[in-house]
Design a protein around this motif. Structure first.
Motif, PDB file in Angstrom:
ATOM      1  N   VAL D 154       0.844  -1.202   0.000  1.00  0.00           N
ATOM      2  CA  VAL D 154       0.000   0.000   0.000  1.00  0.00           C
ATOM      3  C   VAL D 154       0.880   1.253   0.000  1.00  0.00           C
ATOM      4  CG1 VAL D 154      -1.645   1.353   1.365  1.00  0.00           C
ATOM      5  CG2 VAL D 154      -2.005  -1.103   1.061  1.00  0.00           C
ATOM      6  N   LEU D 155       1.899   1.243   0.833  1.00  0.00           N
ATOM      7  CA  LEU D 155       2.754   2.436   0.925  1.00  0.00           C
ATOM      8  C   LEU D 155       3.589   2.620  -0.338  1.00  0.00           C
ATOM      9  CD1 LEU D 155       3.737   2.099   4.684  1.00  0.00           C
ATOM     10  CD2 LEU D 155       2.342   3.920   3.658  1.00  0.00           C
ATOM     11  N   GLU D 156       3.977   1.524  -0.941  1.00  0.00           N
ATOM     12  CA  GLU D 156       4.725   1.609  -2.203  1.00  0.00           C
ATOM     13  C   GLU D 156       3.846   2.249  -3.283  1.00  0.00           C
ATOM     14  OE1 GLU D 156       6.631  -2.155  -3.080  1.00  0.00           O
ATOM     15  OE2 GLU D 156       6.460  -1.733  -5.238  1.00  0.00           O
ATOM     16  N   LEU D 157       2.593   1.802  -3.361  1.00  0.00           N
ATOM     17  CA  LEU D 157       1.683   2.354  -4.367  1.00  0.00           C
ATOM     18  C   LEU D 157       1.311   3.793  -4.019  1.00  0.00           C
ATOM     19  CD1 LEU D 157      -0.515  -0.849  -4.800  1.00  0.00           C
ATOM     20  CD2 LEU D 157       1.026   0.120  -6.524  1.00  0.00           C
ATOM     21  N   ALA D 158       1.308   4.116  -2.734  1.00  0.00           N
ATOM     22  CA  ALA D 158       1.042   5.498  -2.327  1.00  0.00           C
ATOM     23  C   ALA D 158       2.190   6.402  -2.773  1.00  0.00           C
ATOM     24  CB  ALA D 158       0.856   5.579  -0.820  1.00  0.00           C
ATOM     25  N   ALA D 159       3.409   5.908  -2.591  1.00  0.00           N
ATOM     26  CA  ALA D 159       4.579   6.704  -2.965  1.00  0.00           C
ATOM     27  C   ALA D 159       4.627   6.932  -4.476  1.00  0.00           C
ATOM     28  CB  ALA D 159       5.858   6.023  -2.480  1.00  0.00           C
ATOM     29  N   GLY D 171      -9.946  -5.444   9.562  1.00  0.00           N
ATOM     30  CA  GLY D 171     -10.007  -5.772  10.983  1.00  0.00           C
ATOM     31  C   GLY D 171      -8.635  -5.906  11.618  1.00  0.00           C
ATOM     32  N   ASP D 172      -7.586  -5.713  10.847  1.00  0.00           N
ATOM     33  CA  ASP D 172      -6.208  -5.867  11.351  1.00  0.00           C
ATOM     34  C   ASP D 172      -5.659  -4.486  11.708  1.00  0.00           C
ATOM     35  OD1 ASP D 172      -3.502  -6.242  11.755  1.00  0.00           O
ATOM     36  OD2 ASP D 172      -3.084  -6.856   9.692  1.00  0.00           O
ATOM     37  N   LEU D 173      -5.865  -4.082  12.952  1.00  0.00           N
ATOM     38  CA  LEU D 173      -5.514  -2.714  13.337  1.00  0.00           C
ATOM     39  C   LEU D 173      -4.004  -2.502  13.398  1.00  0.00           C
ATOM     40  CD1 LEU D 173      -7.548  -0.484  13.761  1.00  0.00           C
ATOM     41  CD2 LEU D 173      -7.218  -0.672  16.209  1.00  0.00           C
ATOM     42  N   ALA D 174      -3.252  -3.573  13.602  1.00  0.00           N
ATOM     43  CA  ALA D 174      -1.794  -3.432  13.624  1.00  0.00           C
ATOM     44  C   ALA D 174      -1.285  -3.129  12.213  1.00  0.00           C
ATOM     45  CB  ALA D 174      -1.137  -4.695  14.170  1.00  0.00           C
ATOM     46  N   GLY D 175      -1.813  -3.829  11.216  1.00  0.00           N
ATOM     47  CA  GLY D 175      -1.435  -3.541   9.835  1.00  0.00           C
ATOM     48  C   GLY D 175      -1.895  -2.163   9.418  1.00  0.00           C
ATOM     49  N   PHE D 176      -3.095  -1.788   9.857  1.00  0.00           N
ATOM     50  CA  PHE D 176      -3.628  -0.466   9.565  1.00  0.00           C
ATOM     51  C   PHE D 176      -2.704   0.619  10.113  1.00  0.00           C
ATOM     52  CE2 PHE D 176      -6.436   3.113  10.762  1.00  0.00           C
ATOM     53  CZ  PHE D 176      -7.027   3.382   9.541  1.00  0.00           C
ATOM     54  N   ARG D 177      -2.247   0.407  11.349  1.00  0.00           N
ATOM     55  CA  ARG D 177      -1.342   1.386  11.973  1.00  0.00           C
ATOM     56  C   ARG D 177      -0.055   1.548  11.160  1.00  0.00           C
ATOM     57  NH1 ARG D 177      -0.616   1.505  18.154  1.00  0.00           N
ATOM     58  NH2 ARG D 177      -0.559   3.777  18.071  1.00  0.00           N
ATOM     59  N   ALA D 178       0.431   0.455  10.593  1.00  0.00           N
ATOM     60  CA  ALA D 178       1.666   0.549   9.796  1.00  0.00           C
ATOM     61  C   ALA D 178       1.443   1.464   8.601  1.00  0.00           C
ATOM     62  CB  ALA D 178       2.121  -0.836   9.337  1.00  0.00           C
ATOM     63  N   VAL D 179       0.249   1.409   8.001  1.00  0.00           N
ATOM     64  CA  VAL D 179      -0.036   2.309   6.876  1.00  0.00           C
ATOM     65  C   VAL D 179      -0.160   3.747   7.365  1.00  0.00           C
ATOM     66  CG1 VAL D 179      -1.649   2.865   5.020  1.00  0.00           C
ATOM     67  CG2 VAL D 179      -1.184   0.471   5.577  1.00  0.00           C
ATOM     68  N   VAL D 180      -0.902   3.932   8.464  1.00  0.00           N
ATOM     69  CA  VAL D 180      -1.088   5.284   8.995  1.00  0.00           C
ATOM     70  C   VAL D 180       0.263   5.925   9.312  1.00  0.00           C
ATOM     71  CG1 VAL D 180      -1.891   6.564  11.008  1.00  0.00           C
ATOM     72  CG2 VAL D 180      -3.392   4.882   9.934  1.00  0.00           C
ATOM     73  N   THR D 181       1.108   5.179  10.005  1.00  0.00           N
ATOM     74  CA  THR D 181       2.405   5.724  10.389  1.00  0.00           C
ATOM     75  C   THR D 181       3.269   5.969   9.159  1.00  0.00           C
ATOM     76  OG1 THR D 181       2.216   4.453  12.432  1.00  0.00           O
ATOM     77  CG2 THR D 181       4.367   5.381  11.940  1.00  0.00           C
ATOM     78  N   GLY D 182       3.255   5.016   8.245  1.00  0.00           N
ATOM     79  CA  GLY D 182       4.033   5.172   7.019  1.00  0.00           C
ATOM     80  C   GLY D 182       3.564   6.368   6.211  1.00  0.00           C
ATOM     81  N   ALA D 183       2.267   6.585   6.159  1.00  0.00           N
ATOM     82  CA  ALA D 183       1.743   7.710   5.384  1.00  0.00           C
ATOM     83  C   ALA D 183       2.219   9.035   5.967  1.00  0.00           C
ATOM     84  CB  ALA D 183       0.217   7.670   5.352  1.00  0.00           C
ATOM     85  N   ARG D 184       2.496   9.019   7.264  1.00  0.00           N
ATOM     86  CA  ARG D 184       2.953  10.255   7.913  1.00  0.00           C
ATOM     87  C   ARG D 184       4.458  10.421   7.778  1.00  0.00           C
ATOM     88  NH1 ARG D 184       1.493   9.239  13.142  1.00  0.00           N
ATOM     89  NH2 ARG D 184       3.662   8.969  13.748  1.00  0.00           N
ATOM     90  N   THR D 185       5.195   9.294   7.792  1.00  0.00           N
ATOM     91  CA  THR D 185       6.647   9.403   7.923  1.00  0.00           C
ATOM     92  C   THR D 185       7.430   9.045   6.656  1.00  0.00           C
ATOM     93  OG1 THR D 185       6.777   7.143   8.740  1.00  0.00           O
ATOM     94  CG2 THR D 185       6.525   8.860  10.391  1.00  0.00           C
ATOM     95  N   ASP D 186       6.851   8.265   5.772  1.00  0.00           N
ATOM     96  CA  ASP D 186       7.630   7.842   4.602  1.00  0.00           C
ATOM     97  C   ASP D 186       7.909   9.029   3.687  1.00  0.00           C
ATOM     98  OD1 ASP D 186       7.339   5.326   5.595  1.00  0.00           O
ATOM     99  OD2 ASP D 186       6.621   4.428   3.739  1.00  0.00           O
ATOM    100  N   GLY D 188       8.191  10.722   0.380  1.00  0.00           N
ATOM    101  CA  GLY D 188       7.548  10.424  -0.896  1.00  0.00           C
ATOM    102  C   GLY D 188       6.060  10.185  -0.796  1.00  0.00           C
ATOM    103  N   VAL D 189       5.548   9.950   0.400  1.00  0.00           N
ATOM    104  CA  VAL D 189       4.105   9.769   0.544  1.00  0.00           C
ATOM    105  C   VAL D 189       3.511  11.059   1.096  1.00  0.00           C
ATOM    106  CG1 VAL D 189       2.255   8.427   1.605  1.00  0.00           C
ATOM    107  CG2 VAL D 189       4.405   7.303   0.992  1.00  0.00           C
ATOM    108  N   THR D 190       2.647  11.696   0.318  1.00  0.00           N
ATOM    109  CA  THR D 190       1.991  12.913   0.818  1.00  0.00           C
ATOM    110  C   THR D 190       0.535  12.909   0.413  1.00  0.00           C
ATOM    111  OG1 THR D 190       2.581  14.107  -1.183  1.00  0.00           O
ATOM    112  CG2 THR D 190       4.042  14.390   0.719  1.00  0.00           C
ATOM    113  N   GLY D 191      -0.292  13.406   1.291  1.00  0.00           N
ATOM    114  CA  GLY D 191      -1.708  13.555   0.969  1.00  0.00           C
ATOM    115  C   GLY D 191      -2.464  12.252   0.838  1.00  0.00           C
ATOM    116  N   PHE D 192      -1.887  11.174   1.339  1.00  0.00           N
ATOM    117  CA  PHE D 192      -2.523   9.863   1.234  1.00  0.00           C
ATOM    118  C   PHE D 192      -3.590   9.731   2.324  1.00  0.00           C
ATOM    119  CE2 PHE D 192      -2.656   5.199   1.886  1.00  0.00           C
ATOM    120  CZ  PHE D 192      -2.899   4.811   0.580  1.00  0.00           C
TER     121      PHE D 192
END
Lengths: 313, 313, 313, 313
Positions: D154-159, D171-186, D188-192
């Motif tokens: 997801v983060l690769e496609l976001a970038a 329903g996997d909140l741990a995986g969801f958190r990885a996307v949320v955090t990545g969207a904030r910190t990666d 190349g990812v903006t406005g996702f």
């Protein structure tokens, strides 16, 4: 005898089982690991869980673990012991063994290997409760046992006093919340302990009202999880989130082995936790039990980088 | 010592474990069951498999079973024993126990409860083979262990002599055929035994070249399966099909409990086999192990109707 | 209008859909493929099944396929058309489209994407039957729809005349046998067609009493499957088995792509069938639909080796 | 043209599709439902998702929905439209249709029915992005498509700007958190945009940093979810938790049908949402699409009790 708080709160690490190169329990390393955890402020210890490689330990080695830990902590804090086996009669043998060796509570999964009906799963826990001399916690771990404990059945067993608590490793935070809320609001349920095993969402679980956490990663960074727990208790959600995110990043170490395709996620994670304990000087040897593939030297180095970034080396 | 034929052929029933109302092994009933099977012309006995409720038996009860059967058959025919447990070290404890008690071969599944990589599954069987004093059969039972043994890995382990045979309960007849064909044609594979555990397609499996069958229903009607095997060996496919269809109809008994919704398919089937043995006068008590729900009196009567229609009462 | 035999017997290939490099239906190649199949003695054609990449074809392309094949065979032999979609209303739109385009029967799966209760699955087929102008076949394909049609429900719908037949791609030969036997013995079931989609055990399915087979591999070697069917009908099980084993070996081509890890089993198999048709000069281009990864040149060469060994080049 | 905020925040209800007793789209009811939602302060509308019964709607009905909603909101707030179908070419047909009808973004799942390799799933989204005139959101819904989108992909496609956002119903909140955090910190990812579809843990998801929520239950109580969102944004976690728990209790309505065993969880939940909208006077008829079993009158009354307890009647 150690009386278990009801509910039990705080960080309850599922203690890794250090092994010698020959696969025997490395008792001195295990004692050092216990000191490392207790010294960091954990509330209780959970031995013979999945992170302890309980599925890989012979009965003799399991008993050695409980005896060692029980003798070493000597009642300072409670010791919960996993009694992981396929069905009621086999689990009861483990209940006997671990309580003789000093466990203050037992943690049992639903039956596995066999296909078991929901009514039989409830019956399993009722039978265990009626024959165990110590409190019984349910261990909800669908990835291993291939069935899910519903909030309804957990709360029913809690109201009957058949279960003293839940260790939830299902990853289903919505179902977990139903237990947490029910434990607070259901007439007839009192003193029931609800612990999350999801190390990446401990802040969320505590915000929902969970009593504590059983994070495998707490072997590596117990102080971090104790800090996280205190921040949540204090309602400092901003700093709690930052601490949790730091721990999530540290958790990335579990993927080092699996991403090579040489092993699966379980061996990769257990290998990483042990490599970290080895690199931190807590245990003497990072070996995991057979038939698991071990981390390579390069992968162990990779674990070291995660530790360094987290300020743990 | 009994030397195992290589390959082992014929009907190898997975022997039910008669229990007392208290859940102990009912030794006299077990001896009668063995006589009932041996007298019908079976080739070998497989104890401590899934149909034997091995997952429900404590170590002491498992050992009692092997000792009883081993002593009673006294080398007349081979005894294969299941060593069903989660991982290599625990399985090896069972290997020790059942071989001390007289087993002529052991039957081991892939690891379960833990998530295991294909490379670790192969390693598991290699380690068992290197440490077992008797031949090792692989037990492919995805419904219980949640992984499937591929034909490729089975044939590779067969060529290495790590595995002496396969007991296939996967229900995947195409994969089974690949093993059967490979065992016949692959250079380096000789004397490898391929047995099907799918009681409803034994004729098809034998037509493909399987060496024999391990049908749970053979507890109830061993003579039927022995007849089926002989018809197939004689190439009398028409009458083999008729015999197989008669056995398929008899097998309908396994659904009596499950169709009420009170229990799952496994408890329903094991309960029906034991009820049938009880009604046929072979065992003293139809009880199944905890935490299984048992058949009701009405359901046991239903089993009797199946027996009557099959001419077995 | 073509009247469908009841039951329909013989080989009914699930016709691949040749595509242009741009992903459009390659009509001339499709016509050649139909000639290749019809010329080999198949009994009917099944278009828009899984092997046809129906899941990858737009509605316009699906319609093009049925129109092309229907017009070309012009009633010489029946054309069955898949109507693969998620639920009843969407499937009914396909029923309308394919029957307008000339299909003689439709082949429908259980609902998918949504979670559907067994009662709703039965209702789905009843609704389709009541509104379809042509006979409805059930397509049992759990790997795609994640539910299994039980023999009980299939036979119930057969007795009601809601279903005219079954195309079984479940791989569960024991369940398949229950349908075959029931179709022969159940009062009220007549003329019901039972076809296996398991290309590696066609001999076994026919020995059990199946009416015919729908083997994806019959695109590549239709003559082989026609021969196999005739040998089985003649009761020449020895030579049938040899023919089936030859086809099993040829089927090995489906693993060439997947074993590299670059694609899954489905893309690997569809790519191999199309590569084989290309190499045999039947279709102009081996491309598969998006987003599937295609076979490499080396993998296509590998397919050629399988063809050569089978005497098909 | 409506420009989509990047990221899009707030409550984005997955709009139910009111139907007439004949199964046609009930346009006046749909318009009232949109007014009910917009009037409660939602940020955007998501039509043709799972809660919209998109899997049950013919193409004509799907188009009617988008046209109706698009025309009615007339650019006041963005309309996201599901393009749920099996593979890239079929999804692209829906992209064309819904964008012609006015959708401001499309929401696409991974391929389903077919088995698709991770590389093919990524390719699917890249192809959609390259051919869609509007932003593409990924819809992670393993329960329907039987594969999980990893945070990494997801983060690769976001970038790459292939994806504009994620609607997570895993329903996997741990995986969801990885996307949320990545969207904030990666880098190349903006406005996702990261939206949770888990209606029972919206507070937790927002605490982790999610942009908003897509709760099916927001059809029934949009004001409650808008309030919850505002409390979270304000950092008032105590009252947010109380509001979330009230919504969790209201959600209990989804089990009324399923607990009778007459239908599954999906039909039970969709039936309850529509019954609630009917009882609240928003839609004219609570019927769900075929082949779903509907709620009984008694079950609809039960829904009314949930509404009454929540103060919504």
């Amino acid at each position: 005898m150690t009386v278990l708080a009801a509910p039990l709160t705080g960080v309850v690490p599922p203690v890794c089982t250090p092994l010698t190169p020959e696969g025997e329990v490395d008792v001195p390393s295990l004692v050092r690991l216990v000191d490392h955890l207790v010294g960091s402020g954990v509330s209780a210890l959970f031995v013979l869980g999945s992170s302890s490689e309980a599925a890989y330990l012979t009965d003799a080695r399991r008993r050695r673990v409980v005896e060692t830990v029980g003798a070493h902590v000597a009642g300072q804090l409670p010791v919960l012991a996993g009694v992981i086996d396929m069905t009621t009669p086999r689990v009861l043998d483990h209940v006997r063994s671990v309580t003789e060796a000093g466990a203050n509570a037992v943690v049992a999964t639903a039956p596995f290997y066999t296909s078991t009906h929901p009514a039989e799963i409830a019956r399993h826990f009722r039978l265990l409760a009626s024959r165990s001399p110590v409190p019984v916690f349910a261990y909800d771990i669908p990835v291993s046992v291939h069935s899910k404990l519903s909030a309804e059945v957990v709360l029913e067993l809690a109201a009957e006093r058949a279960l003293a608590g839940l260790k939830d490793s299902s990853g289903d935070l919505a179902g977990f919340r139903a237990v947490v809320t029910g434990a607070r609001t259901d007439a007839g349920v009192t003193g029931f302990t609800v612990l999350t095993g999801s190390e990446l969402v401990v802040d969320a679980a505590l915000a929902m009202g969970a009593d504590g956490a059983v994070p495998g990663l707490a072997n590596v960074d117990p102080a971090g999880y104790v800090r996280l727990h205190r921040l949540c208790r204090a309602g400092d959600w901003e700093r709690a989130r930052a601490e949790q995110e730091r721990l999530c990043e540290l958790f990335g170490m579990v993927r080092l082995g699996a991403q090579t395709g040489r092993m699966g996620g379980s061996s990769s994670a257990l290998g990483a936790f042990k490599a970290a304990l080895y690199l931190r000087g807590v245990i003497a040897c990072p070996v995991t039990a057979e038939p698991q593939v071990g981390l390579s030297d390069g992968e162990i180095e990779g674990v070291g980088k995660f530790l360094a970034r987290a300020g743990l080396l």
